[in-house]
Every structure is written in structure tokens, then in C-alpha cells.
Design a protein around this motif. Structure first.
Motif, PDB file in Angstrom:
ATOM      1  N   PHE A 161       1.052  -1.314  -0.075  1.00 57.83           N
ATOM      2  CA  PHE A 161       0.175   0.021  -0.038  1.00 57.83           C
ATOM      3  C   PHE A 161       0.989   1.352  -0.023  1.00 57.83           C
ATOM      4  O   PHE A 161       0.591   2.220  -0.704  1.00 57.83           O
ATOM      5  CB  PHE A 161      -1.107   0.061   1.225  1.00 57.83           C
ATOM      6  N   ILE A 162       1.829   1.261   0.872  1.00 55.92           N
ATOM      7  CA  ILE A 162       2.745   2.386   0.986  1.00 55.92           C
ATOM      8  C   ILE A 162       3.338   2.867  -0.289  1.00 55.92           C
ATOM      9  O   ILE A 162       3.436   3.853  -0.920  1.00 55.92           O
ATOM     10  CB  ILE A 162       3.633   2.389   2.431  1.00 55.92           C
ATOM     11  N   ALA A 163       3.906   1.634  -0.776  1.00 57.76           N
ATOM     12  CA  ALA A 163       4.783   1.866  -2.263  1.00 57.76           C
ATOM     13  C   ALA A 163       3.821   2.283  -3.417  1.00 57.76           C
ATOM     14  O   ALA A 163       4.165   3.331  -4.270  1.00 57.76           O
ATOM     15  CB  ALA A 163       5.177   0.542  -2.770  1.00 57.76           C
ATOM     16  N   MET A 164       2.549   2.136  -3.206  1.00 54.48           N
ATOM     17  CA  MET A 164       1.284   2.496  -4.083  1.00 54.48           C
ATOM     18  C   MET A 164       1.333   3.864  -4.028  1.00 54.48           C
ATOM     19  O   MET A 164       1.344   4.654  -4.826  1.00 54.48           O
ATOM     20  CB  MET A 164       0.508   1.641  -3.913  1.00 54.48           C
ATOM     21  N   ALA A 165       0.981   4.446  -2.763  1.00 53.36           N
ATOM     22  CA  ALA A 165       1.029   5.703  -2.207  1.00 53.36           C
ATOM     23  C   ALA A 165       1.828   6.716  -2.664  1.00 53.36           C
ATOM     24  O   ALA A 165       1.776   7.682  -3.422  1.00 53.36           O
ATOM     25  CB  ALA A 165       0.541   5.849  -0.859  1.00 53.36           C
ATOM     26  N   LEU A 166       3.350   6.120  -2.490  1.00 47.69           N
ATOM     27  CA  LEU A 166       4.410   6.865  -3.018  1.00 47.69           C
ATOM     28  C   LEU A 166       4.672   6.893  -4.598  1.00 47.69           C
ATOM     29  O   LEU A 166       4.665   7.802  -5.274  1.00 47.69           O
ATOM     30  CB  LEU A 166       5.722   6.063  -2.534  1.00 47.69           C
ATOM     31  N   LEU A 167       4.026   5.787  -5.313  1.00 49.84           N
ATOM     32  CA  LEU A 167       4.045   5.796  -6.674  1.00 49.84           C
ATOM     33  C   LEU A 167       2.883   6.939  -7.246  1.00 49.84           C
ATOM     34  O   LEU A 167       3.364   7.867  -8.265  1.00 49.84           O
ATOM     35  CB  LEU A 167       3.690   4.432  -7.271  1.00 49.84           C
ATOM     36  N   VAL A 168       1.883   6.871  -6.714  1.00 54.21           N
ATOM     37  CA  VAL A 168       0.883   7.865  -7.051  1.00 54.21           C
ATOM     38  C   VAL A 168       1.269   9.260  -6.617  1.00 54.21           C
ATOM     39  O   VAL A 168       1.270  10.308  -7.622  1.00 54.21           O
ATOM     40  CB  VAL A 168      -0.433   7.649  -6.062  1.00 54.21           C
ATOM     41  N   ALA A 169       1.881   9.581  -5.498  1.00 49.06           N
ATOM     42  CA  ALA A 169       2.771  10.798  -5.188  1.00 49.06           C
ATOM     43  C   ALA A 169       3.548  11.209  -6.409  1.00 49.06           C
ATOM     44  O   ALA A 169       3.692  12.436  -6.706  1.00 49.06           O
ATOM     45  CB  ALA A 169       3.309  10.855  -3.995  1.00 49.06           C
ATOM     46  N   PHE A 170       4.474  10.278  -6.808  1.00 50.07           N
ATOM     47  CA  PHE A 170       5.504  10.442  -7.891  1.00 50.07           C
ATOM     48  C   PHE A 170       4.643  11.092  -9.008  1.00 50.07           C
ATOM     49  O   PHE A 170       5.218  11.977  -9.552  1.00 50.07           O
ATOM     50  CB  PHE A 170       6.385   9.250  -8.284  1.00 50.07           C
ATOM     51  N   VAL A 171       3.792  10.166  -9.439  1.00 52.90           N
ATOM     52  CA  VAL A 171       2.984  10.549 -10.634  1.00 52.90           C
ATOM     53  C   VAL A 171       2.415  12.047 -10.709  1.00 52.90           C
ATOM     54  O   VAL A 171       2.509  12.720 -11.533  1.00 52.90           O
ATOM     55  CB  VAL A 171       2.077   9.514 -11.028  1.00 52.90           C
ATOM     56  N   ALA A 172       1.714  12.487  -9.351  1.00 54.46           N
ATOM     57  CA  ALA A 172       1.383  13.649  -9.313  1.00 54.46           C
ATOM     58  C   ALA A 172       2.501  14.793  -9.537  1.00 54.46           C
ATOM     59  O   ALA A 172       2.003  15.823 -10.203  1.00 54.46           O
ATOM     60  CB  ALA A 172       0.611  13.839  -8.065  1.00 54.46           C
ATOM     61  N   VAL A 173       3.326  14.605  -8.979  1.00 54.94           N
ATOM     62  CA  VAL A 173       4.391  15.767  -9.231  1.00 54.94           C
ATOM     63  C   VAL A 173       4.997  15.584 -10.505  1.00 54.94           C
ATOM     64  O   VAL A 173       5.198  16.670 -11.245  1.00 54.94           O
ATOM     65  CB  VAL A 173       5.692  15.355  -8.271  1.00 54.94           C
TER      66      VAL A 173
ATOM     67  N   VAL B 195       5.811  18.012 -15.843  1.00 57.32           N
ATOM     68  CA  VAL B 195       5.354  17.704 -17.432  1.00 57.32           C
ATOM     69  C   VAL B 195       4.692  19.193 -17.922  1.00 57.32           C
ATOM     70  O   VAL B 195       5.160  19.597 -18.814  1.00 57.32           O
ATOM     71  CB  VAL B 195       5.145  16.631 -17.852  1.00 57.32           C
ATOM     72  N   ALA B 196       3.638  19.482 -17.113  1.00 58.95           N
ATOM     73  CA  ALA B 196       2.983  20.595 -17.605  1.00 58.95           C
ATOM     74  C   ALA B 196       3.785  21.745 -17.448  1.00 58.95           C
ATOM     75  O   ALA B 196       3.451  22.865 -18.326  1.00 58.95           O
ATOM     76  CB  ALA B 196       1.575  20.568 -16.593  1.00 58.95           C
ATOM     77  N   LEU B 197       4.671  22.175 -16.512  1.00 58.14           N
ATOM     78  CA  LEU B 197       5.415  23.200 -16.479  1.00 58.14           C
ATOM     79  C   LEU B 197       6.463  23.299 -17.660  1.00 58.14           C
ATOM     80  O   LEU B 197       6.813  24.174 -18.125  1.00 58.14           O
ATOM     81  CB  LEU B 197       6.415  23.149 -15.254  1.00 58.14           C
ATOM     82  N   VAL B 198       6.892  21.947 -18.122  1.00 59.46           N
ATOM     83  CA  VAL B 198       8.109  22.223 -19.300  1.00 59.46           C
ATOM     84  C   VAL B 198       7.394  21.059 -20.388  1.00 59.46           C
ATOM     85  O   VAL B 198       7.942  20.066 -20.547  1.00 59.46           O
ATOM     86  CB  VAL B 198       9.242  21.348 -18.667  1.00 59.46           C
ATOM     87  N   PRO B 199       6.308  21.734 -21.008  1.00 58.21           N
ATOM     88  CA  PRO B 199       5.703  20.675 -22.038  1.00 58.21           C
ATOM     89  C   PRO B 199       6.598  20.273 -23.179  1.00 58.21           C
ATOM     90  O   PRO B 199       6.273  19.119 -23.711  1.00 58.21           O
ATOM     91  CB  PRO B 199       4.651  21.789 -22.538  1.00 58.21           C
ATOM     92  N   LYS B 200       7.796  20.855 -23.464  1.00 59.52           N
ATOM     93  CA  LYS B 200       8.428  20.394 -24.528  1.00 59.52           C
ATOM     94  C   LYS B 200       9.079  19.082 -24.298  1.00 59.52           C
ATOM     95  O   LYS B 200       9.371  18.074 -25.030  1.00 59.52           O
ATOM     96  CB  LYS B 200       9.776  21.502 -24.840  1.00 59.52           C
ATOM     97  N   THR B 201       9.215  18.642 -23.085  1.00 63.48           N
ATOM     98  CA  THR B 201       9.556  17.364 -22.522  1.00 63.48           C
ATOM     99  C   THR B 201       8.547  16.264 -23.132  1.00 63.48           C
ATOM    100  O   THR B 201       8.887  15.216 -23.423  1.00 63.48           O
ATOM    101  CB  THR B 201       9.724  17.137 -21.161  1.00 63.48           C
ATOM    102  N   LEU B 202       7.210  16.753 -22.929  1.00 67.99           N
ATOM    103  CA  LEU B 202       6.316  15.799 -23.619  1.00 67.99           C
ATOM    104  C   LEU B 202       6.359  15.476 -24.902  1.00 67.99           C
ATOM    105  O   LEU B 202       6.161  14.064 -25.347  1.00 67.99           O
ATOM    106  CB  LEU B 202       4.921  16.109 -23.086  1.00 67.99           C
ATOM    107  N   LEU B 203       6.597  16.396 -25.620  1.00 64.30           N
ATOM    108  CA  LEU B 203       6.865  16.413 -27.050  1.00 64.30           C
ATOM    109  C   LEU B 203       8.003  15.157 -27.381  1.00 64.30           C
ATOM    110  O   LEU B 203       7.693  14.278 -28.008  1.00 64.30           O
ATOM    111  CB  LEU B 203       7.101  17.529 -27.746  1.00 64.30           C
TER     112      LEU B 203
END
Ligand code: HEM
Lengths: 202, 261
Positions: A167-179, A184-192
Motif C-alpha cells: 500500500f505504501i509503495a502504491m501511495a508513493l508511486l501515486v505521489a510521484f506521478v502527481a509531481v 511535465v505541464a511546466l515544461v511541455p516540450k519534454t512531453l513532445l
């Protein structure tokens, strides 16, 4: 030494990255539905954001997507390791370097001109998520087959301990994804770059 | 050294609340037979631009194919010599949670006098058994962890006849693929022969030193610490050895058939 003119995001990386993102989405949302069948902590996940409909359906998604997560993750790690890319792009990383880059980022002084270069905060975050997903897979193995993997079971504090680890590893993964998504939104060219793999200059 | 004890602490606090919470979703879940056709809600993701996974037969086919693949992997991973951990009596979960697809008041009442266990299929000695005959066989006991598919677990103490002894006694063809069970509560399930022959697989007649009570499956429950709870049939009335796959109550609705741990 001049860098060879290769894409900063080779095709295998882009492919495994997006497959991983899909596998993680399925694993996390079906995992929430499984969690809800017998909540380990004092809350449940809203049904609307879970996958599978009922426990049996969620388990089917979870136990199908786990193969994609694990195999895809192994392919990613193997390519990364044997191409030397892991060493090149994620090391060195040091507490001092991470603090330095973190401070620079806060002051808006961190450049993103060269997508071939990850700053130390990125390195740490990406290395962390590689380890975290590995831990998720290992604790998942204990929950799935606790009798067949005795060593792993004892290392993760038994069956009940592995539930908490998972569970904790899942929560940390979700936290990673959020950040990660905010970055990515702040530096959109990385998405491209992550989609088409185009190199500099932007 | 201290770990198992910590474990017990976790159990005890969570099991009771869990067990209560479990009953509600269980009953809710019970009616969901064609669950995939009905239930696939990928909520937040706005159903992939109108493509509703709910109506998607190919998703269901793919997921059940993966589930069968997982049956094979588990059969292959299964080590007949790997034993599930056993625990000291102090770690038994009290009270041990009741769990079934119905409420505790609906657990079937089986009369000992008229009870006969029927044994059929690929066995040389096809006949019925009375409880005394089973009690007369060599008995063994174990304290093991019962792990539920829902995630909770509880430690209990079961005693009875080693199932492999019983299978030998009835002259079962141990090269057959499956052993199936039919129960007084209309439950049914089937297991692989390797698990049936595992040393910790018991045809249990007692719980915690006393005759197996109604709520835990009187007159007998097949207890396999190497499988999840739903694979452990209670109130068994008939046992059959077969090479034909016969599924199970939950398995036919989508739970994984091997269901091993
Ligand atoms: C869901 C789980 C996800 C995980 C675990 C994950 C993990 C990672 C990792 C480890 C990297 C570095 C890869 C490497 O260079 O070897 C990376 C890069 C990247 N990811 Fe994700 N990712 C996820 C989801 C997403 C999503 C949903 C998006 C976009 C909407 C995204 C966009 C990107 C981009 C643009 C990069 C390159 C960033 C850069 O150049 O620094 N990721 N991701």
C-alpha cells in the motif's frame, strides 16, 4: 567528448514509458477496488475512480496487468542498464547535488535547454520510482504467492506486513506521478520529446 | 523474533472491523454473475471517448484468458514441499471471523446421524462415509493463516484427516487432474491434484480442539493453507476425483481457479 547524434528519448524508452504508464494506471485503479473489499486503513477509495466493477473483476485486471508491468519494467531496466544509459543519465547523484538543483529549481534558475541531461532532482525522482515499482512488484508477489516465496515473505514482515508495504509503495508511486505530471505541464516540450523523440533544438 | 507478534496485533485490531465490513460487500457482490458485462467502470477516465468497456466481450475474453494463464503459472510455481507457516496457539485470531456468501444465520445445519459423505469418480472404493469412520483415521492438527481473497487474514487451528491419506484410502487415481467438492450450502469448487496431496491439506473435523462448529463448516471443511479462503469448501457432502474441469461457485463468476498462495 561530442555526444553522438542520437535521440535523447530512444524508441524503446518511449515505448516502455507509455506502456508503463498504462500498466500503472490499470494496476493502481484496480488495486484500489481490491483494497476496498477489505480496507487496511480507515478509509475506502471512491468507487468511481476504481477499475473492475467488483472484487473479482478488479482482481482479473490486476493479475493481467501485472505481467505487462513486470515484463515491460524488466525490458526498460535491461535496455537502460546494458546500453549504459542508466549510468550516463542517472549518475552521479548525490545529496548535495540534489539539494543544489532543488534550490536552483525553486528560484527558477534550472535550465531545461538540454533534454539530454537530467538534473539531480529528476535523477533522484526517476531512480526512486524504479526502486518503488520494483518494491511494488516484490510485495505483490508475497501477497499473491506467500507460501511459494518464503524468503521474500520474511523480508517484507510476513503476509500482513507485505500488505502495508504494498500500500505504501502504491501511495508513493501515486505521489510521484502527481509531481511528475505537474513538472511535465511546466515544461511541455519534454512531453513532445517523450512522444516523438525529437532531439534539440527546440 | 518479534515480528509474528506484531503481526498478530495488526490482525486483531483490523480483523474484526474488516470482518464486519466484508459481509456487506460480499452480499452486494454475490448477485454479480456476469460481472464483466456489467461492471467495468473506469470511472474518471470518461470511458475512453464513448467506447464503453462494459459492453466489450473481447475485454472479458482477454481477461479470462489471462486468468487461465495465471492458473498454469501457479500450477507450475506450486512447490509440493513448500509448507505454509505455522503459528503458536497464542497467535490464533479470536474470534475467528465467519465468512461465506451468506450470513451466519443461514449457515446450513447438517445432522450427524443421517450425514453420509459421498466419494465418486476416479476412485476404486466408491462408497459413502460416516463421520465416525473419518474420526477413526489418523488425525493431525495445524495452526495456519487463512488468507481471504479480499486481503484480510486470520490465524486458526484446524484438525482432521490428512487429505492425501484419505485419497489413498479410497484408492483415488492420484494422476487425475482434479478433485471436486459439493457442499450442503450449494457451494462447489474444485482443486488441482498437487494441492490435494499437499501435506498441509486436511479434511478437517475440528476447530480449535472441538467438533467443527456449524459456522465453520460442520461436518467437515477442506482446509488448505496453500490456497485462498474461497477455495476451502465447508459442509462438504460429496468429493469426486476427475479429469474434467468443473470450476466452482466463485470461480465461475470470475475468481481465479487456482487461487493459491
Ligand atoms: C504512470 C506512471 C508513470 C511513471 C512510473 C513514469 C515514470 C517515468 C520515468 C522513470 C521517466 C524517466 C525515464 C527515463 O529517462 O529513463 C519518465 C519520463 C517522462 N515521463 Fe513519465 N511516468 C509515468 C507517467 C507519465 C505520464 C502520464 C506522462 C505524461 C502525461 C509522463 C510524461 C513523461 C515525460 C514527458 C518524461 C520525460 C521527462 C524528462 O525529459 O525529464 N509520464 N517518466
Amino acid at each position: 567528448m561530442p555526444c553522438p547524434p542520437v535521440s535523447s528519448h530512444p524508441r524503446w524508452l518511449r515505448l516502455t514509458h507509455w506502456l508503463n504508464a498504462l500498466a500503472v494506471l490499470v494496476m493502481v485503479t484496480s488495486g484500489w477496488r481490491i483494497y476496498n473489499a477489505s480496507p487496511l486503513y480507515d478509509f475506502s477509495f471512491p468507487k468511481g475512480i476504481t477499475l473492475g466493477g467488483w472484487l473479482g473483476g478488479a482482481l482479473q485486471w490486476h493479475f493481467a496487468a501485472m505481467w505487462f508491468l513486470a515484463v515491460n519494467g524488466l525490458v526498460y531496466l535491461a535496455c537502460n542498464l546494458f546500453s549504459g544509459r542508466l549510468k550516463r543519465r542517472f549518475f552521479p547523484v548525490s545529496p548535495k547535488g540534489v539539494l543544489h538543483d532543488f534550490w536552483a529549481a525553486l528560484r527558477g534558475k534550472l535550465g531545461h535547454a538540454d533534454l539530454n541531461h537530467y538534473n539531480q532532482v529528476q535523477r533522484l525522482a526517476y531512480l526512486f520510482v524504479m526502486v518503488d515499482i520494483t518494491l511494488l512488484v516484490l510485495s505483490g508477489l508475497v501477497l499473491w504467492k506467500s507460501v511459494q516465496f518464503p524468503l521474500l515473505r520474511e523480508l517484507l514482515w510476513g503476509y500482513e506486513g507485505a500488505r502495508h508495504v504494498h500500500f505504501i509503495a502504491m501511495a508513493l508511486l501515486v505521489a510521484f506521478v502527481a509531481v511528475h505530471l505537474v513538472m511535465v505541464a511546466l515544461v511541455p516540450k519534454t512531453l513532445l520529446a517523450m512522444i516523438v523523440g525529437r532531439k534539440e533544438p527546440i | 523474533m518479534k515480528k509474528p507478534i506484531q503481526d498478530a496485533g495488526l490482525d486483531e485490531s483490523s480483523i474484526l472491523t474488516d470482518a464486519r465490513k466484508i459481509l456487506a460487500p460480499q452480499i452486494e457482490d454475490r448477485s454479480r454473475r456476469s460481472f464483466l458485462l456489467r461492471g467495468l467502470t473506469l470511472g474518471g477516465v470518461a470511458m475512453l471517448s464513448g467506447c464503453n468497456l462494459t459492453d466489450n466481450d473481447s475485454v472479458e475474453t482477454a481477461l479470462s484468458a489471462m486468468s487461465r494463464f495465471n492458473d498454469r503459472v501457479q500450477g507450475w510455481l506450486f512447490n509440493p514441499n513448500a509448507m505454509a507457516p505455522t503459528y503458536p496457539a497464542s497467535m490464533i485470531t479470536r474470534p475467528f471471523p465467519f465468512n461465506a456468501f451468506y450470513g451466519i444465520d443461514e449457515a446450513p445445519t447438517v445432522e450427524e446421524e443421517s450425514y453420509r459423505l459421498e466419494v465418486t469418480g476416479l476412485v476404486t472404493d466408491k462408497r459413502t462415509w460416516r463421520l465416525e469412520e473419518l474420526r477413526a483415521m489418523a488425525q493431525t492438527e495445524q495452526i495456519t493463516r487463512h488468507i481471504c481473497v479480499e486481503g484480510w487474514s486470520a490465524i486458526g487451528r484446524w484438525g482432521g484427516v490428512r487429505f492425501s491419506d484419505f485419497l489413498k484410502r479410497v484408492g483415488a487415481d492420484t494422476d487425475a487432474k482434479y478433485v471436486g467438492f459439493k457442499c450442503a450450502d450449494d457451494y462447489y469448487t474444485s482443486i488441482d491434484m498437487a494441492t490435494a496431496l499437499h501435506a498441509q491439506t486436511l479434511l478437517t473435523l475440528t476447530y480449535d480442539g472441538a467438533v467443527l462448529p456449524r459456522e465453520y463448516g460442520f461436518p467437515m471443511k477442506l482446509r488448505m493453507p496453500t490456497k485462498l479462503g474461497y477455495k476451502n469448501p465447508k459442509h462438504i457432502q460429496a468429493i469426486f476425483v476427475s479429469n474434467t474441469y468443473s470450476g466452482g461457485y466463485w470461480e465461475d463468476q470470475g475468481y481465479n481457479w487456482f487461487g493459491g498462495s
